[in-house]
Write a protein that holds these residues in place. Sequence first.
Motif, PDB file in Angstrom:
ATOM      1  N   ILE A  64      -7.429  -4.886  -1.235  1.00  0.00           N
ATOM      2  CA  ILE A  64      -6.842  -5.485  -2.439  1.00  0.00           C
ATOM      3  C   ILE A  64      -6.446  -4.401  -3.434  1.00  0.00           C
ATOM      4  CG2 ILE A  64      -7.343  -6.951  -4.440  1.00  0.00           C
ATOM      5  CD1 ILE A  64      -9.146  -8.620  -2.586  1.00  0.00           C
ATOM      6  N   SER A  65      -7.271  -3.372  -3.567  1.00  0.00           N
ATOM      7  CA  SER A  65      -6.956  -2.274  -4.489  1.00  0.00           C
ATOM      8  C   SER A  65      -5.679  -1.551  -4.077  1.00  0.00           C
ATOM      9  CB  SER A  65      -8.126  -1.284  -4.528  1.00  0.00           C
ATOM     10  OG  SER A  65      -9.322  -1.911  -4.934  1.00  0.00           O
ATOM     11  N   TRP A  66      -5.546  -1.250  -2.789  1.00  0.00           N
ATOM     12  CA  TRP A  66      -4.331  -0.587  -2.311  1.00  0.00           C
ATOM     13  C   TRP A  66      -3.113  -1.498  -2.453  1.00  0.00           C
ATOM     14  CZ3 TRP A  66      -4.198   4.314  -2.200  1.00  0.00           C
ATOM     15  CH2 TRP A  66      -5.295   5.077  -1.806  1.00  0.00           C
ATOM     16  N   PHE A  67      -3.326  -2.807  -2.298  1.00  0.00           N
ATOM     17  CA  PHE A  67      -2.219  -3.746  -2.466  1.00  0.00           C
ATOM     18  C   PHE A  67      -1.670  -3.695  -3.883  1.00  0.00           C
ATOM     19  CE2 PHE A  67      -0.997  -8.225  -3.589  1.00  0.00           C
ATOM     20  CZ  PHE A  67       0.218  -8.220  -2.917  1.00  0.00           C
ATOM     21  N   VAL A  68      -2.562  -3.684  -4.856  1.00  0.00           N
ATOM     22  CA  VAL A  68      -2.121  -3.618  -6.250  1.00  0.00           C
ATOM     23  C   VAL A  68      -1.351  -2.322  -6.508  1.00  0.00           C
ATOM     24  CG1 VAL A  68      -2.925  -3.472  -8.636  1.00  0.00           C
ATOM     25  CG2 VAL A  68      -3.986  -5.092  -7.072  1.00  0.00           C
ATOM     26  N   ILE A  69      -1.851  -1.213  -5.952  1.00  0.00           N
ATOM     27  CA  ILE A  69      -1.149   0.063  -6.130  1.00  0.00           C
ATOM     28  C   ILE A  69       0.228   0.009  -5.480  1.00  0.00           C
ATOM     29  CG2 ILE A  69      -1.176   2.504  -5.472  1.00  0.00           C
ATOM     30  CD1 ILE A  69      -4.254   2.376  -5.708  1.00  0.00           C
ATOM     31  N   GLY A  70       0.278  -0.463  -4.232  1.00  0.00           N
ATOM     32  CA  GLY A  70       1.557  -0.503  -3.517  1.00  0.00           C
ATOM     33  C   GLY A  70       2.568  -1.428  -4.162  1.00  0.00           C
ATOM     34  N   VAL A  71       2.132  -2.634  -4.533  1.00  0.00           N
ATOM     35  CA  VAL A  71       3.043  -3.576  -5.176  1.00  0.00           C
ATOM     36  C   VAL A  71       3.484  -3.051  -6.535  1.00  0.00           C
ATOM     37  CG1 VAL A  71       3.135  -5.827  -6.309  1.00  0.00           C
ATOM     38  CG2 VAL A  71       2.341  -5.660  -3.965  1.00  0.00           C
ATOM     39  N   GLY A  72       2.560  -2.401  -7.252  1.00  0.00           N
ATOM     40  CA  GLY A  72       2.930  -1.826  -8.540  1.00  0.00           C
ATOM     41  C   GLY A  72       4.035  -0.794  -8.401  1.00  0.00           C
ATOM     42  N   ILE A  73       3.925   0.051  -7.366  1.00  0.00           N
ATOM     43  CA  ILE A  73       4.964   1.060  -7.133  1.00  0.00           C
ATOM     44  C   ILE A  73       6.275   0.400  -6.722  1.00  0.00           C
ATOM     45  CG2 ILE A  73       5.652   2.995  -5.663  1.00  0.00           C
ATOM     46  CD1 ILE A  73       2.662   3.722  -5.467  1.00  0.00           C
ATOM     47  N   ALA A  74       6.200  -0.524  -5.742  1.00  0.00           N
ATOM     48  CA  ALA A  74       7.427  -1.162  -5.231  1.00  0.00           C
ATOM     49  C   ALA A  74       8.135  -1.953  -6.323  1.00  0.00           C
ATOM     50  CB  ALA A  74       7.078  -2.077  -4.062  1.00  0.00           C
ATOM     51  N   VAL A 109      10.399   3.776   1.374  1.00  0.00           N
ATOM     52  CA  VAL A 109       9.300   3.633   2.331  1.00  0.00           C
ATOM     53  C   VAL A 109       8.237   4.690   2.080  1.00  0.00           C
ATOM     54  CG1 VAL A 109       8.692   3.796   4.779  1.00  0.00           C
ATOM     55  CG2 VAL A 109      10.743   2.569   4.091  1.00  0.00           C
ATOM     56  N   GLU A 110       8.661   5.892   1.740  1.00  0.00           N
ATOM     57  CA  GLU A 110       7.711   6.974   1.512  1.00  0.00           C
ATOM     58  C   GLU A 110       6.751   6.653   0.374  1.00  0.00           C
ATOM     59  OE1 GLU A 110      10.253  10.254   0.763  1.00  0.00           O
ATOM     60  OE2 GLU A 110      10.660  10.664   2.880  1.00  0.00           O
ATOM     61  N   ALA A 111       7.250   5.961  -0.649  1.00  0.00           N
ATOM     62  CA  ALA A 111       6.431   5.679  -1.818  1.00  0.00           C
ATOM     63  C   ALA A 111       5.412   4.572  -1.582  1.00  0.00           C
ATOM     64  CB  ALA A 111       7.321   5.325  -3.010  1.00  0.00           C
ATOM     65  N   ILE A 112       5.750   3.593  -0.752  1.00  0.00           N
ATOM     66  CA  ILE A 112       4.884   2.422  -0.603  1.00  0.00           C
ATOM     67  C   ILE A 112       4.259   2.282   0.784  1.00  0.00           C
ATOM     68  CG2 ILE A 112       6.229   1.168  -2.326  1.00  0.00           C
ATOM     69  CD1 ILE A 112       7.458  -0.458  -0.006  1.00  0.00           C
ATOM     70  N   GLY A 113       4.706   3.105   1.756  1.00  0.00           N
ATOM     71  CA  GLY A 113       4.242   2.929   3.126  1.00  0.00           C
ATOM     72  C   GLY A 113       2.736   3.048   3.282  1.00  0.00           C
ATOM     73  N   ALA A 114       2.152   4.103   2.724  1.00  0.00           N
ATOM     74  CA  ALA A 114       0.712   4.322   2.900  1.00  0.00           C
ATOM     75  C   ALA A 114      -0.132   3.256   2.207  1.00  0.00           C
ATOM     76  CB  ALA A 114       0.335   5.719   2.421  1.00  0.00           C
ATOM     77  N   PRO A 115       0.082   2.990   0.918  1.00  0.00           N
ATOM     78  CA  PRO A 115      -0.781   1.982   0.280  1.00  0.00           C
ATOM     79  C   PRO A 115      -0.617   0.578   0.830  1.00  0.00           C
ATOM     80  CG  PRO A 115       0.935   2.719  -1.246  1.00  0.00           C
ATOM     81  CD  PRO A 115       0.967   3.640  -0.073  1.00  0.00           C
ATOM     82  N   LEU A 116       0.620   0.165   1.148  1.00  0.00           N
ATOM     83  CA  LEU A 116       0.830  -1.210   1.586  1.00  0.00           C
ATOM     84  C   LEU A 116       0.571  -1.413   3.074  1.00  0.00           C
ATOM     85  CD1 LEU A 116       3.923  -2.558  -0.409  1.00  0.00           C
ATOM     86  CD2 LEU A 116       1.505  -3.065  -0.734  1.00  0.00           C
ATOM     87  N   VAL A 117       0.871  -0.426   3.898  1.00  0.00           N
ATOM     88  CA  VAL A 117       0.713  -0.599   5.340  1.00  0.00           C
ATOM     89  C   VAL A 117      -0.672  -0.125   5.792  1.00  0.00           C
ATOM     90  CG1 VAL A 117       1.619  -0.051   7.624  1.00  0.00           C
ATOM     91  CG2 VAL A 117       3.187  -0.426   5.713  1.00  0.00           C
ATOM     92  N   ALA A 118      -0.994   1.147   5.554  1.00  0.00           N
ATOM     93  CA  ALA A 118      -2.292   1.668   5.997  1.00  0.00           C
ATOM     94  C   ALA A 118      -3.433   1.118   5.145  1.00  0.00           C
ATOM     95  CB  ALA A 118      -2.280   3.198   5.940  1.00  0.00           C
ATOM     96  N   GLY A 119      -3.239   1.084   3.815  1.00  0.00           N
ATOM     97  CA  GLY A 119      -4.323   0.633   2.940  1.00  0.00           C
ATOM     98  C   GLY A 119      -4.501  -0.866   2.913  1.00  0.00           C
ATOM     99  N   TRP A 120      -3.465  -1.582   2.589  1.00  0.00           N
ATOM    100  CA  TRP A 120      -3.531  -3.041   2.446  1.00  0.00           C
ATOM    101  C   TRP A 120      -3.654  -3.727   3.799  1.00  0.00           C
ATOM    102  CZ3 TRP A 120      -4.551  -7.410   0.351  1.00  0.00           C
ATOM    103  CH2 TRP A 120      -3.748  -8.548   0.416  1.00  0.00           C
ATOM    104  N   ILE A 121      -2.691  -3.507   4.683  1.00  0.00           N
ATOM    105  CA  ILE A 121      -2.673  -4.217   5.955  1.00  0.00           C
ATOM    106  C   ILE A 121      -3.737  -3.667   6.905  1.00  0.00           C
ATOM    107  CG2 ILE A 121      -1.266  -4.936   7.899  1.00  0.00           C
ATOM    108  CD1 ILE A 121      -0.418  -6.041   5.134  1.00  0.00           C
ATOM    109  N   GLY A 122      -3.814  -2.339   7.016  1.00  0.00           N
ATOM    110  CA  GLY A 122      -4.771  -1.741   7.942  1.00  0.00           C
ATOM    111  C   GLY A 122      -6.210  -2.114   7.628  1.00  0.00           C
ATOM    112  N   LEU A 123      -6.607  -1.960   6.380  1.00  0.00           N
ATOM    113  CA  LEU A 123      -7.985  -2.284   6.003  1.00  0.00           C
ATOM    114  C   LEU A 123      -8.257  -3.781   6.086  1.00  0.00           C
ATOM    115  CD1 LEU A 123      -8.525   0.239   3.097  1.00  0.00           C
ATOM    116  CD2 LEU A 123     -10.008  -0.007   5.090  1.00  0.00           C
ATOM    117  N   ALA A 124      -7.251  -4.604   5.773  1.00  0.00           N
ATOM    118  CA  ALA A 124      -7.449  -6.045   5.889  1.00  0.00           C
ATOM    119  C   ALA A 124      -7.693  -6.441   7.343  1.00  0.00           C
ATOM    120  CB  ALA A 124      -6.239  -6.790   5.329  1.00  0.00           C
ATOM    121  N   ILE A 125      -6.979  -5.809   8.284  1.00  0.00           N
ATOM    122  CA  ILE A 125      -7.150  -6.144   9.699  1.00  0.00           C
ATOM    123  C   ILE A 125      -8.522  -5.735  10.190  1.00  0.00           C
ATOM    124  CG2 ILE A 125      -6.387  -5.562  12.037  1.00  0.00           C
ATOM    125  CD1 ILE A 125      -3.527  -5.511  11.019  1.00  0.00           C
ATOM    126  N   VAL A 126      -8.933  -4.481   9.944  1.00  0.00           N
ATOM    127  CA  VAL A 126     -10.226  -4.037  10.482  1.00  0.00           C
ATOM    128  C   VAL A 126     -11.386  -4.723   9.774  1.00  0.00           C
ATOM    129  CG1 VAL A 126      -9.330  -1.829  11.287  1.00  0.00           C
ATOM    130  CG2 VAL A 126     -10.266  -1.985   8.981  1.00  0.00           C
TER     131      VAL A 126
END
Length: 407
Positions: free
Chosen positions: A271-281, A297-314
Amino acid sequence: MIAITAAIGFLMAAVAAMFLPVADRRGAWLPLHLALAGGATTAIAGVMPFFVAAFAAAPPSDARLRMAAVVAVAAGAIGVSVGVVSSQPDIAVRAGFAFIAGVLATGIATIRPLARALGPSRGLIAQGYVVALGEVAVGATFATLFVAGWPPILAAWGQVKPAHAWLNLVGFVSLVVATTLLHFFPTVVGARITVRPSARITVVGLAAGAPLVALGFALPSDTIARFGAVVTITGAVGLVANAARTWRARARWTTDPGWHGFAIGSLIAAISWFVIGVGIAAGRVIVAGASPAAFSVEAIGAPLVAGWIGLAIVGSATHLVPAVGPGDPAAHGRQRRLLGRLSRPRLAIINAGVACTAIGWPAHVDGLVVAGAILLAAGLGSTATLVVRAIGLGMGGPRARPTVGRA
């Protein structure tokens, strides 16, 4: 369990793809496609019909339909990857339509149980799911038509590409994950599931914000795009407010601290990475309007994909395998202990990997990007291994068989 295992596999493939030469992985496209179209969507195709049927206290849709949806989505994601990377558009186009068919099958499998609902059906959550599936169908169609070489899409791709990304990443994956967390986060932390005003703000904000931004890019219209960005930020704030209220009402777990800690910590970090990623986007759209330069993509890829989606999945997989997966109570206990191993170091490594990538990628610091990829591979890889081993404990091994009647 098949969908969760496949999603973990796609996630690991996405991390591995980061180490390929730039030309071979088509820049950032292959890792992002494997993580989103592969990992996230396969997990959604498997879990979404299950959740809705549970809410409705109704029999789930036919297993063949649900399996067909998972297979079509996963096979479509693989086929598009192979077709694009190998420069074979015919394969990519066919796979793209298979992916869209899988999304539609997921929608049918999700909606059918509601006709026989005995429970409250969680209407807000079901509505969020339906909207999300509609948005990804549109977004995936844009991409498939682009790969097919349809002239109107090719000519406007500079504006359509950001619309495609917003519909898929925010309007679909993020909306589904955020909507799911409205009931899943309370379950994980041990709180009552309550539909608060913040829950409605979350669903409405993300469901309406993403298509508004996409429409703003497609027209193009700075006003519509900026309004959609503000609405999206409102939805993200609603998710944080809902999670905070839930956290204050949580229980205190007295058993399996490692298992509980990793699942809870992963979802909070997500959730924390989601807020960061959405804030940037959204912030870039508010500043630059509907200009293609507003999307990066460079600005939001890590927080929204690796942080938000990746951590939510695991995090979700860690909780779900012992909670609803195969095996008897004794096997579930062993699964919880296994999944709780080194929970804090694993969580710290994954978040450090996201942070290094989030800083290094937009700043073009290759050393940080490589360090982030290594940390993500270590943290996600070790967690994926534990999840697969935990599933194996419940799938019929000698130690997982029921003991009733042995005496």
